[in-house]
Structures are given as structure tokens and as C-alpha cells.
Design a protein around this motif. Structure first.
Motif, PDB file in Angstrom:
ATOM      1  N   THR A 120      -5.060  -0.192 -40.952  1.00 29.24           N
ATOM      2  CA  THR A 120      -6.250   0.496 -40.476  1.00 29.24           C
ATOM      3  C   THR A 120      -6.668  -0.002 -39.053  1.00 29.24           C
ATOM      4  O   THR A 120      -7.429   0.966 -38.537  1.00 29.24           O
ATOM      5  N   GLU A 121      -6.464  -0.954 -38.564  1.00 31.32           N
ATOM      6  CA  GLU A 121      -6.764  -1.579 -37.372  1.00 31.32           C
ATOM      7  C   GLU A 121      -6.026  -0.605 -36.317  1.00 31.32           C
ATOM      8  O   GLU A 121      -6.486  -0.332 -35.253  1.00 31.32           O
ATOM      9  N   ARG A 122      -4.716  -0.439 -36.757  1.00 30.63           N
ATOM     10  CA  ARG A 122      -4.005   0.430 -36.073  1.00 30.63           C
ATOM     11  C   ARG A 122      -4.661   1.989 -35.725  1.00 30.63           C
ATOM     12  O   ARG A 122      -4.688   2.370 -34.605  1.00 30.63           O
ATOM     13  N   LEU A 123      -5.131   2.299 -36.864  1.00 29.10           N
ATOM     14  CA  LEU A 123      -5.509   3.727 -36.883  1.00 29.10           C
ATOM     15  C   LEU A 123      -6.889   3.828 -35.898  1.00 29.10           C
ATOM     16  O   LEU A 123      -7.058   4.483 -35.158  1.00 29.10           O
ATOM     17  N   LYS A 124      -7.862   2.511 -36.089  1.00 26.05           N
ATOM     18  CA  LYS A 124      -9.020   2.563 -35.384  1.00 26.05           C
ATOM     19  C   LYS A 124      -8.781   2.428 -33.890  1.00 26.05           C
ATOM     20  O   LYS A 124      -9.269   3.083 -33.058  1.00 26.05           O
ATOM     21  N   SER A 125      -7.612   1.603 -33.542  1.00 22.68           N
ATOM     22  CA  SER A 125      -7.359   1.360 -32.261  1.00 22.68           C
ATOM     23  C   SER A 125      -6.923   2.545 -31.501  1.00 22.68           C
ATOM     24  O   SER A 125      -7.167   2.653 -30.287  1.00 22.68           O
ATOM     25  N   LEU A 126      -6.183   3.357 -31.915  1.00 26.42           N
ATOM     26  CA  LEU A 126      -5.329   4.638 -31.544  1.00 26.42           C
ATOM     27  C   LEU A 126      -6.462   5.522 -31.129  1.00 26.42           C
ATOM     28  O   LEU A 126      -6.430   6.348 -30.540  1.00 26.42           O
ATOM     29  N   GLY A 127      -7.233   5.534 -32.460  1.00 21.09           N
ATOM     30  CA  GLY A 127      -8.151   6.534 -32.284  1.00 21.09           C
ATOM     31  C   GLY A 127      -9.329   6.520 -31.073  1.00 21.09           C
ATOM     32  O   GLY A 127     -10.029   7.371 -30.731  1.00 21.09           O
ATOM     33  N   ASN A 128      -9.545   5.028 -30.697  1.00 21.25           N
ATOM     34  CA  ASN A 128     -10.363   4.746 -29.437  1.00 21.25           C
ATOM     35  C   ASN A 128      -9.646   4.713 -28.090  1.00 21.25           C
ATOM     36  O   ASN A 128     -10.130   4.581 -27.174  1.00 21.25           O
ATOM     37  N   SER A 129      -8.353   5.259 -28.230  1.00 25.95           N
ATOM     38  CA  SER A 129      -7.614   4.917 -26.799  1.00 25.95           C
ATOM     39  C   SER A 129      -7.456   6.324 -26.018  1.00 25.95           C
ATOM     40  O   SER A 129      -7.932   7.446 -26.499  1.00 25.95           O
ATOM     41  N   PHE A 130      -6.932   6.082 -24.786  1.00 21.55           N
ATOM     42  CA  PHE A 130      -6.595   7.110 -23.801  1.00 21.55           C
ATOM     43  C   PHE A 130      -5.636   7.860 -24.700  1.00 21.55           C
ATOM     44  O   PHE A 130      -4.705   7.530 -25.287  1.00 21.55           O
ATOM     45  N   GLN A 131      -5.425   9.313 -23.970  1.00 22.74           N
ATOM     46  CA  GLN A 131      -4.183  10.115 -24.283  1.00 22.74           C
ATOM     47  C   GLN A 131      -3.740   9.915 -22.950  1.00 22.74           C
ATOM     48  O   GLN A 131      -3.733  10.270 -21.738  1.00 22.74           O
ATOM     49  N   VAL A 132      -2.443   9.125 -23.094  1.00 22.02           N
ATOM     50  CA  VAL A 132      -1.691   8.595 -21.921  1.00 22.02           C
ATOM     51  C   VAL A 132      -1.207   9.588 -21.126  1.00 22.02           C
ATOM     52  O   VAL A 132      -1.272   9.460 -19.668  1.00 22.02           O
ATOM     53  N   ASP A 133      -0.743  10.784 -21.325  1.00 24.13           N
ATOM     54  CA  ASP A 133      -0.096  11.653 -20.629  1.00 24.13           C
ATOM     55  C   ASP A 133      -1.313  12.191 -19.838  1.00 24.13           C
ATOM     56  O   ASP A 133      -1.013  12.787 -18.546  1.00 24.13           O
ATOM     57  N   THR A 134      -2.595  12.586 -20.388  1.00 30.23           N
ATOM     58  CA  THR A 134      -3.402  12.961 -19.348  1.00 30.23           C
ATOM     59  C   THR A 134      -3.792  12.098 -18.362  1.00 30.23           C
ATOM     60  O   THR A 134      -4.144  12.522 -17.141  1.00 30.23           O
ATOM     61  N   VAL A 135      -4.065  10.925 -18.764  1.00 28.47           N
ATOM     62  CA  VAL A 135      -4.504   9.743 -17.784  1.00 28.47           C
ATOM     63  C   VAL A 135      -3.235   9.633 -16.770  1.00 28.47           C
ATOM     64  O   VAL A 135      -3.618   9.414 -15.551  1.00 28.47           O
ATOM     65  N   ALA A 136      -1.982   9.623 -17.285  1.00 29.68           N
ATOM     66  CA  ALA A 136      -1.068   9.439 -16.109  1.00 29.68           C
ATOM     67  C   ALA A 136      -1.068  10.353 -15.252  1.00 29.68           C
ATOM     68  O   ALA A 136      -0.754  10.481 -13.990  1.00 29.68           O
ATOM     69  N   TYR A 137      -1.462  11.660 -15.707  1.00 28.64           N
ATOM     70  CA  TYR A 137      -1.258  12.914 -14.864  1.00 28.64           C
ATOM     71  C   TYR A 137      -2.522  12.882 -13.659  1.00 28.64           C
ATOM     72  O   TYR A 137      -2.048  13.289 -12.440  1.00 28.64           O
ATOM     73  N   HIS A 138      -3.489  12.077 -14.082  1.00 34.06           N
ATOM     74  CA  HIS A 138      -4.730  11.843 -13.133  1.00 34.06           C
ATOM     75  C   HIS A 138      -4.161  10.871 -12.242  1.00 34.06           C
ATOM     76  O   HIS A 138      -4.582  10.824 -11.014  1.00 34.06           O
ATOM     77  N   LEU A 139      -3.550   9.588 -12.730  1.00 35.82           N
ATOM     78  CA  LEU A 139      -3.343   8.732 -11.796  1.00 35.82           C
ATOM     79  C   LEU A 139      -2.045   8.937 -11.139  1.00 35.82           C
ATOM     80  O   LEU A 139      -1.683   7.939 -10.247  1.00 35.82           O
ATOM     81  N   SER A 140      -1.303  10.016 -11.299  1.00 27.97           N
ATOM     82  CA  SER A 140       0.008  10.021 -10.377  1.00 27.97           C
ATOM     83  C   SER A 140      -0.261  10.133  -9.346  1.00 27.97           C
ATOM     84  O   SER A 140       0.677   9.809  -8.480  1.00 27.97           O
ATOM     85  N   VAL A 141      -1.331  10.456  -8.550  1.00 29.06           N
ATOM     86  CA  VAL A 141      -1.721  10.452  -7.270  1.00 29.06           C
ATOM     87  C   VAL A 141      -1.538   9.104  -6.473  1.00 29.06           C
ATOM     88  O   VAL A 141      -1.506   8.965  -5.407  1.00 29.06           O
ATOM     89  N   LEU A 142      -1.630   8.107  -7.369  1.00 24.32           N
ATOM     90  CA  LEU A 142      -1.367   6.793  -6.991  1.00 24.32           C
ATOM     91  C   LEU A 142       0.023   6.252  -6.484  1.00 24.32           C
ATOM     92  O   LEU A 142       0.046   5.252  -5.630  1.00 24.32           O
ATOM     93  N   LYS A 143       0.763   6.906  -6.981  1.00 25.78           N
ATOM     94  CA  LYS A 143       2.155   6.573  -6.709  1.00 25.78           C
ATOM     95  C   LYS A 143       2.375   6.317  -5.319  1.00 25.78           C
ATOM     96  O   LYS A 143       3.094   5.445  -4.791  1.00 25.78           O
TER      97      LYS A 143
END
Length: 601
Positions: free
Chosen positions: A444-467
Motif C-alpha cells: 500500500t505504501e509503495r502504491l501511495k509513494s509511486l502515485g505521488n512521484s515524478f514521471q522520471v522520463d518527463t523530468v529527465a527530458y526537462h533536466l537534460s539541458v543541465l548535462k
DNA sequence: GGCATGATGATCACTTGC
DNA sequence: GCAAGTGATCATCATGCC
């Protein structure tokens, strides 16, 4: 459910998975150390003036650390804003694109007050240089602008082609200054020609037009973007808007692709940030797009009036996730982290294809929430379908589809629709498989934490300019860290994390991040705090002095009181949890002020 | 006590029909 | 243009089982 063997995180061995995505190169891998051209382009995109960038590179050399360059530019900007020592006349012409040396020489020859003569001298000087054609940039023009430009060309051909005409001279002069022909023509068309309109006025017009596109590049009505000729290049910070009544409320774009997403048309690579948002550090704030009305106006006004970038992750992966992101990151040079996410349900979960009924037309899943359907629902659906073989009546189909969409079910057997397992959610959200497993976390906690998390690929796409900006590593202040979506994104981008100061209220989530840090053999320092409200201003300053400041402040404050799914306490930004957004603002302000102080000393 | 389960609407954006 | 319908939504809480 079994996973595609080709899936990037499908291996059972966690170490192997980590190796897999560590070693996968990006599709367009940037150089470890950016070239001066790349650095220049990136900094221009960040909103710094080309003159200041060139000055900083000239002063510190093309191989200087990016941070040093940004630091120097910031100092120039501060100096410029304060107009403390540098002549406003010099600034004026520097902003128009002339070289400082020539500006100073012209001022010396003609006197500081003789603006027109200085302009003429600089233009003559520019005209002597062999013509340098600036390629058309990704500047958005409305259809009416195109039409006017076409009309202008057709009706005034003679004027343009007549090299002796005032119009043609002004056009060439502006082009020699680096403006595109389209920009120059529109400026002349709108401002007119003649003695009462100087080159300086036309250049100012073009600069003002660029400023006018600062806000709401997506949403603004072109008719409302009539630039003000007298508008300055750098605007003072606006006070937070007390209500949305003064301005048109922010609207969600359709399609919800922000400044663009991979594999979709409509990519935007230029924007101008409000002046106050340009100073370091970078910040990246996230929350639900479908918040109560006015919430995003408030968020934007408290984050230096930066308009949110609304993105639905269904344009990047196989699950919807409508989110708003307020950030001051560059938007040019983004690239997708490798390997890219699966784009459809069948690609993400290929074994479901065998059981997927023809009448279920879904190709994308809905948003992953914090709760999941019960196993009993699978039985109820089976009982509803079994009597009809493969072709149930429309009423049964409607019921089943409704339940499948509501609970994000996938077909795992004949008449058998089941909720996603936590590891499948991890896959969809871009985390390593088993990222949330262990650490004392229940299902249950896993589901809750995942439901509250970033979509990593989307965030990574935005952060990629920092590379390219941080080839030697980055210091991160991670607020409301959750299960570490931002950290996973940076890791997948292979951006070394020198220091991560993480603030997360949930002990099990802190364990997840700690596990991730150890499993991925991070070389940097991880410091975890529990409550943002306990992170005092003094503590922030102390941490910054200890680690040399923060380069990125990232986080998404609690959405509990904003989310549509909340039937009890959807009370907006003043809610018990969502009011912590103001803690993000407080901490970001302290970091910015301390950064300014540290870099001056 | 920890956990899974199921009942509990409101709000917002968008579509459709008039 | 407007009202009604439709679908989606980082949730919360009481209850019962182990």
C-alpha cells in the motif's frame, strides 16, 4: 506480470539494471565538456544577453567552468541593473548588439549625449564588416505577422529593392546588427520610417517584441502581444499578483506538451524568462496541472512570474500524468533519456496483447494514482464477461471499460483485467524495477509513494539541458523528495550528483532514496532531512557554505489539497499539506539570496 | 497494529447538441 | 454562445481481517 526482456529495467538483478541504464548513452549525447559554442547557445537560451556571455567568456576564457561564467554574467547583470558604474549609453548600445569596444570609441568621438551620432557611427562601422547573414531563428510569428510581412514585401518591393531608400538602408542596418530580415521588416512596417524613427527605435522595437513573448508563449492571444516600443530589455521584478483578477487566468494547453515533447510536432526552443528568474540557482517545481482555478496563477506569481510548462506524460510514456512545471531551465537542447520509455500499453506490457479484447481501444493508461483497485474487481469483471464468450453486450462492455479506465486495469488473461502491480508502475514512471521494494515499505505504501512521484522520463527530458552545464557534477537541494524521482532522473542522465540535500517527511521514502544512493554507487554526499519546516534559513546558509551552494532546487510540494481525487479536503494552496508550497518559495528565496552573497564575496 | 478493501463527490476541462 | 453531458483526477476515511 512478465516483462519484455528488452525492457531497460526488466532484469531481476538490481545491480545489472543499474548498470544497464548507467551505461546507455543518450540518443544525442552531449560532450562531457561543452564547447564554447554550445555553452554560448545554452546561456543565450537561459536569457543572458549575448554581449554579457561573450564578455564573460572573453574574460575567463572558453574553457572556464560554466558556473564561473554564469557567476560573471550575473555580476554584469547586477551591475547593469543597478547602473552603478557603467554608462547607460554603453548599456543601451551593448543591448542592441554592438561591440563594447566600438561603442566606447563612438561615445568618445561624439559625446555621450549624442545618441543619434553614436548610432550612425556604429551602424557605419557595422556596414563595413563583411555581411554576416544570421539564420532565421525559431521565433514565433502569428499568421497576421506573416500576412503583413507578405503584404509589406509585395507592396513595397520598390522601396526594399531601392538601395538608396531610407527603408532599405534601415533594413540593411538592422540586419547588419544581427536581426533577421523578418524581424527588421516587421519593425519598419510597424514603426514606420523617416527622420522621427531612428535605428535605435527600431532595434528597441525588436527587443521589446522579444520581451513581449516572455509570458505565455502558448496561451497568449497574439492580439494581446502588441509590443511596447518603449519597453526595456530588463524588467524589474513584479510583485506577486494578489489575485488572478488582474490577468487572464492560466489555461491548460491542448495538446498538453509544454515546450514540446519527443516524437511530437510543435517543439519550441526559445523563450525569454522574467529577469528575476534568470539568476542562479536553477529551480524546478512540479504539481498537478488540474488544480483548482487560480492555483497556478498563485504558484507562478510566487516563482518570479515564470509561466508553468504543462505537460501530460502520455506524450512521452504509456501513462497519462498531467502536471505543471515551473522552472528557469533552458529549453533548447533537450534530449530524451535512453532507453526511451515504452510509448503504448502493448509496448510496455507486451504479454497483455494476447488477452486484450478488440473492443477495449485504450492505448494509454490513465494517471497512476495513490490507490489501486482491489483484487475483487478482477473477479467481478470476469463474472460479467464469462457468460458471453468473446462478444459481450454493449452494456457489459461499457461497464468493463468504465472500470478499466477508472482503475487502470490491464488484461492479463481471458476475461481477466487486473490492476497494475507496483513494479509495473515503476516501469511506467521511469524508475528502476523494484525501486520502491524493501526499505520497510508495504504494498500500500509503495502504491501511495509511486502515485505521488515524478514521471522520471518527463523530468529527465526537462533536466537534460543541465548535462553540458555541469559536466563535473551538480549540487542539488531536493525538497519533498518522495522516492527520489529527481535524483533518478539526474542519475539516468549521467549527471554526477556531488551533493544532494534531500528533505522528505516519510521515513520509508527516505530509506528508498538511501537504498538507491547505495545501490547506484553514488560518489557524492547524500544528506536527508525530514521536514521542510524544520529546515531553517540559517541551516540552509550553513549547508550552502559547507558544499559551495546549490545549483538546482527541485521539488513538487504536496498535492493533497489540489488533486481532483480528494473528496474531503480539496482546499487549494491554503490546505494543510499543499500550503507547504510556500516553504518551497521560502527556501528557494534563501538559496537565491545566499548564492548572490556568496558569489559577490 | 498493520494492512487491504470499499464507499465516499467535487472540480475541472472538454465535447456535444441546440 | 450556452447548457448539459462526459470523463479524468499525485485522495481520505471507516471498517474488517490477520
Amino acid at each position: 506480470m512478465a516483462q519484455d526482456s528488452a525492457d531497460w529495467n526488466s532484469d531481476d538483478d538490481l545491480d545489472l539494471q543499474i548498470d544497464n541504464y548507467q551505461s546507455s548513452p543518450p540518443s544525442s549525447p552531449p560532450a562531457a565538456v561543452p564547447s564554447s559554442d554550445e555553452l554560448f547557445a545554452t546561456l543565450v537560451d537561459m536569457g543572458f544577453s549575448p554581449e554579457n556571455i561573450a564578455r564573460a567568456i572573453d574574460e575567463y576564457g572558453p574553457n572556464a567552468d560554466t558556473v564561473v561564467i554564469i557567476d560573471a554574467i550575473s555580476k554584469y547583470t547586477v551591475t547593469c541593473e543597478a547602473s552603478s558604474s557603467k554608462s547607460k549609453t554603453i548599456d543601451h548600445f551593448l543591448a542592441m548588439g554592438f561591440e563594447e569596444e566600438k561603442v566606447i570609441k563612438a561615445i568618445h568621438e561624439h559625446g555621450e549625449d549624442n545618441i543619434e551620432e553614436i548610432a550612425n557611427a556604429l551602424i557605419s562601422s557595422a556596414a563595413e564588416v563583411s555581411p554576416k547573414i544570421k539564420e532565421e531563428e525559431d521565433i514565433e510569428w502569428s499568421e497576421s505577422d506573416d500576412e503583413k510581412y507578405a503584404n509589406f514585401l509585395s507592396s513595397d518591393d520598390e522601396k526594399v529593392s531601392d538601395s538608396s531608400s531610407e527603408n532599405g538602408n534601415q533594413l540593411r542596418s538592422l540586419m547588419n546588427m544581427g536581426f533577421s530580415e523578418l524581424e527588421a521588416s516587421l519593425a519598419i512596417e510597424r514603426c514606420g520610417t523617416g527622420e522621427d524613427v531612428s535605428i535605435a527605435d527600431l532595434a528597441d522595437f525588436i527587443c521589446a517584441a522579444q520581451i513581449a513573448r516572455e509570458f505565455d508563449e502558448f496561451h497568449a492571444d497574439p492580439e494581446e502581444q502588441k509590443p511596447n516600443v518603449k519597453k526595456r530589455r530588463i524588467e524589474p521584478r513584479r510583485e506577486p499578483r494578489s489575485s488572478a483578477a488582474d490577468d487572464e487566468p492560466l489555461r491548460l494547453p491542448n495538446p498538453m506538451i509544454g515546450f514540446g515533447v519527443p516524437n511530437e510536432p510543435g517543439l519550441i526552443t526559445q523563450r525569454s524568462l522574467p529577469a528575476m528568474a534568470r539568476m542562479p540557482p536553477f529551480f524546478y517545481y512540479e504539481n498537478v496541472a488540474l488544480a483548482p482555478k487560480g492555483v497556478w496563477d498563485t504558484i507562478s506569481s510566487h516563482l518570479y512570474d515564470v509561466p508553468p510548462e504543462f505537460v501530460d506524460s502520455k506524450y512521452i510514456c504509456a501513462a497519462a500524468r498531467k502536471r505543471g512545471y515551473v522552472h528557469n531551465l533552458p529549453i533548447s537542447g533537450r534530449y530524451q533519456v535512453q532507453p526511451p520509455p515504452k510509448y503504448t500499453i502493448s509496448e510496455a506490457f507486451p504479454l497483455t496483447k494476447k488477452w486484450w479484447p478488440e473492443w477495449d481501444k485504450r492505448t494509454k493508461l490513465n494517471c497512476i494514482l495513490t490507490v489501486n483497485a482491489s483484487a475483487q474487481l478482477t473477479n467481478r469483471i470476469r463474472l460479467a464477461l464469462e457468460p458471453y464468450g468473446g462478444e459481450p453486450p454493449e452494456s457489459k462492455k461499457k461497464y468493463v471499460i468504465e472500470q478499466c479506465k477508472k482503475w487502470n486495469l490491464v488484461w492479463v488473461g481471458k476475461n481477466k483485467a487486473a490492476p497494475l502491480e507496483p513494479d509495473e508502475m515503476e516501469t511506467l514512471l521511469g524508475f528502476p524495477k523494484n525501486h520502491t521494494r524493501g526499505g520497510g515499505m508495504s504494498r500500500t505504501e509503495r502504491l501511495k509513494s509511486l502515485g505521488n512521484s515524478f514521471q522520471v522520463d518527463t523530468v529527465a527530458y526537462h533536466l537534460s539541458v543541465l548535462k553540458p552545464l555541469f559536466p563535473y557534477g551538480i549540487n542539488v537541494l531536493s525538497l519533498f523528495t518522495g522516492i527520489g524521482g529527481g535524483e533518478v532522473a539526474l542519475h539516468r542522465l549521467q549527471i554526477p550528483m556531488k551533493t544532494v540535500v534531500s528533505v522528505e517527511i516519510s521515513a520509508v521514502n527516505r530509506n528508498i532514496l538511501k537504498d538507491f544512493w547505495e545501490q547506484t554507487n553514488q560518489k557524492g554526499t547524500l544528506i536527508e532531512f525530514a521536514d521542510v519546516q524544520d529546515l531553517s534559513n540559517e541551516k540552509i546558509v550553513e549547508l550552502m557554505k559547507q558544499f559551495g551552494g546549490f545549483d538546482l532546487v527541485i521539488g513538487g510540494s504536496p498535492c493533497n489539497n489540489l488533486a481532483g481525487g480528494n473528496r474531503v479536503s480539496r482546499s487549494g494552496l491554503e490546505g494543510d499539506q499543499s500550503c507547504l508550497f510556500y516553504e518551497y518559495c521560502r527556501i528557494l528565496d534563501v538559496v537565491r539570496e545566499t548564492t548572490k552573497t556568496m558569489r559577490r564575496s
